[in-house]
Design an enzyme around this catalytic site. Sequence first.
Site, PDB file in Angstrom:
ATOM      1  N   ARG A 107       0.443  -0.986  -0.338  1.00 37.58           N
ATOM      2  CA  ARG A 107       0.164  -0.343  -0.189  1.00 37.58           C
ATOM      3  C   ARG A 107       0.868   1.332  -0.140  1.00 37.58           C
ATOM      4  O   ARG A 107       0.697   2.064  -0.735  1.00 37.58           O
ATOM      5  CB  ARG A 107      -0.849   0.196   1.206  1.00 37.58           C
ATOM      6  CG  ARG A 107      -2.121   1.448   0.967  1.00 37.58           C
ATOM      7  CD  ARG A 107      -3.190   0.950   2.234  1.00 37.58           C
ATOM      8  NE  ARG A 107      -2.506   0.927   3.466  1.00 37.58           N
ATOM      9  CZ  ARG A 107      -2.707   0.761   4.526  1.00 37.58           C
ATOM     10  NH1 ARG A 107      -2.229   1.717   4.171  1.00 37.58           N
ATOM     11  NH2 ARG A 107      -2.256  -0.433   5.612  1.00 37.58           N
TER      12      ARG A 107
ATOM     13  N   ASP B  26      -6.595  20.001 -14.520  1.00 36.77           N
ATOM     14  CA  ASP B  26      -6.938  18.594 -14.355  1.00 36.77           C
ATOM     15  C   ASP B  26      -6.587  18.616 -16.147  1.00 36.77           C
ATOM     16  O   ASP B  26      -7.071  19.541 -16.947  1.00 36.77           O
ATOM     17  CB  ASP B  26      -8.604  18.392 -14.717  1.00 36.77           C
ATOM     18  CG  ASP B  26      -8.724  17.309 -15.025  1.00 36.77           C
ATOM     19  OD1 ASP B  26      -8.531  16.330 -15.855  1.00 36.77           O
ATOM     20  OD2 ASP B  26      -9.808  16.232 -14.900  1.00 36.77           O
TER      21      ASP B  26
HETATM   22  C1  LIG Z   1     -12.354  10.360 -16.966  1.00 38.71           C
HETATM   23  C2  LIG Z   1     -12.087  12.425 -16.727  1.00 38.71           C
HETATM   24  C3  LIG Z   1     -12.033  11.775 -15.243  1.00 38.71           C
HETATM   25  C4  LIG Z   1     -12.553  10.278 -13.556  1.00 38.71           C
HETATM   26  O1  LIG Z   1     -11.059   9.811 -14.345  1.00 38.71           O
HETATM   27  P1  LIG Z   1     -11.698   8.346 -13.784  1.00 38.71           P
HETATM   28  O2  LIG Z   1     -10.501   7.990 -13.846  1.00 38.71           O
HETATM   29  O3  LIG Z   1     -12.818   7.204 -14.594  1.00 38.71           O
HETATM   30  O4  LIG Z   1     -12.162   7.936 -12.997  1.00 38.71           O
HETATM   31  C5  LIG Z   1     -11.857  12.936 -14.673  1.00 38.71           C
HETATM   32  N1  LIG Z   1     -11.627  14.742 -15.188  1.00 38.71           N
HETATM   33  C6  LIG Z   1     -11.525  14.147 -17.202  1.00 38.71           C
HETATM   34  C7  LIG Z   1     -10.957  15.386 -17.449  1.00 38.71           C
HETATM   35  C8  LIG Z   1     -11.941  13.151 -17.411  1.00 38.71           C
HETATM   36  O5  LIG Z   1     -11.914  13.072 -18.680  1.00 38.71           O
END
Ligand SMILES: *Cc1c(COP(=O)(O)O)cnc(C)c1O
Length: 375
Positions: A47, A171
């Site tokens: 972990r 993001d």
């Molecule tokens: C898919 C996505 C997520 C979430 O990711 P997961 O791997 O599905 O948990 C977050 N931000 C964006 C822009 C995404 O396309």
Amino acid sequence: MDYKKETDMIIDDKRGVDYQTANQPLYYSTAFLRPSLDSEEGHLYVRHGNPNREKLEEKLARLEHGKFAFAFNSGMSAISAALMTFSPGDHIIMPNDMYGGTYQLVKTVLKRFGLEFTSVDQSDITNVIDTIKEDTKAIYMETPSNPTLQITDIKRMVEVARVRDIKVVVDNTFMTPLGQNPLLLGADMTIHSATKFLSGHSDLIAGAVIVNDPSISEQLQELQVAMGLGLGTYDCWMLNQHLKTLTLRWKQSTENTEKVHTFLKDHQSIAHVYYPIENEVHMSQATHAGAVISFKLAEENKAQSFADHLNIPLVSVSLGGVESILSHPETSSHKDLPEHERIEKGITKGLFRLSVGIENVEDLIDDFEQALKNM
Ligand SMILES: *Cc1c(COP(=O)(O)O)cnc(C)c1O
């Protein structure tokens, strides 16, 4: 590729030689032997980390030009960890067209733990400035945003944030580290859903956070261990393998997208195309317009027929695969939004989002051509 970085030296006592393998061995072991009872060195329990996760995290840090990277068991757990570095009472400014899972996380989960969120249209930076208050501790961004690929100026946001001691979190899933590097533009954390372009084969779920600041890094490490959010051994290995072709996949997908864009933008059956290729802010902070393009049919009631006539793209959700993936935001990712908000954002029945794969682009365009004709 630097193969010394790619794999491990294996010490073979029996033959008296050291050797290396093309791929890093898979360390499927939950525990690691302790050289002495009080030893703190090396790996101990899975972990906390293991050689496969460590190798992957080193690579993710290099890709995003950051000092520290953490691999999580999904994009959402990466986002959860990033937001949980903040404390009750802290105010965070979100984009009003944030990813659906992120919306659910902040609205239903993190609010209960005392974090405060306001979402605004961040493509106009004055909206963000007007929302900043004394307790504002972070600005969370997605650029280009989903599904209409709105652009936010990362550098200007960093300038606004820096003087007020506010953190900037980006993001970067849609652009990949090859298309955009928020840390180089001054952001404090870059996040990826590695489920998308980084893994690229629509087969595994993973996430990452990359940072430069040692104190944020310590917090992320603590969250990864304490909450058990780290990516599993096999998926670390697999993502490492998939990353070896990221450059090729991204090159082919982005080149294909430009050609699809040229085809769609002048087509009589298409009312509008969303693709940031002529957006100056985007093109100044990214190396490319990307591999996701959205478009609206002129006759919106033909959406189902259009989808039915297509043969090549997967009609599904998700993005970033070697196969093109066509999604319909109104009935999938954005179906929980109130209707007036959907309409305000241009998310109507005729809107589709296409994540362009690595197929032969002529085949792909032919397929679109016939579907638009026959729908
Ligand atoms: C898919 C996505 C997520 C979430 O990711 P997961 O791997 O599905 O948990 C977050 N931000 C964006 C822009 C995404 O396309």
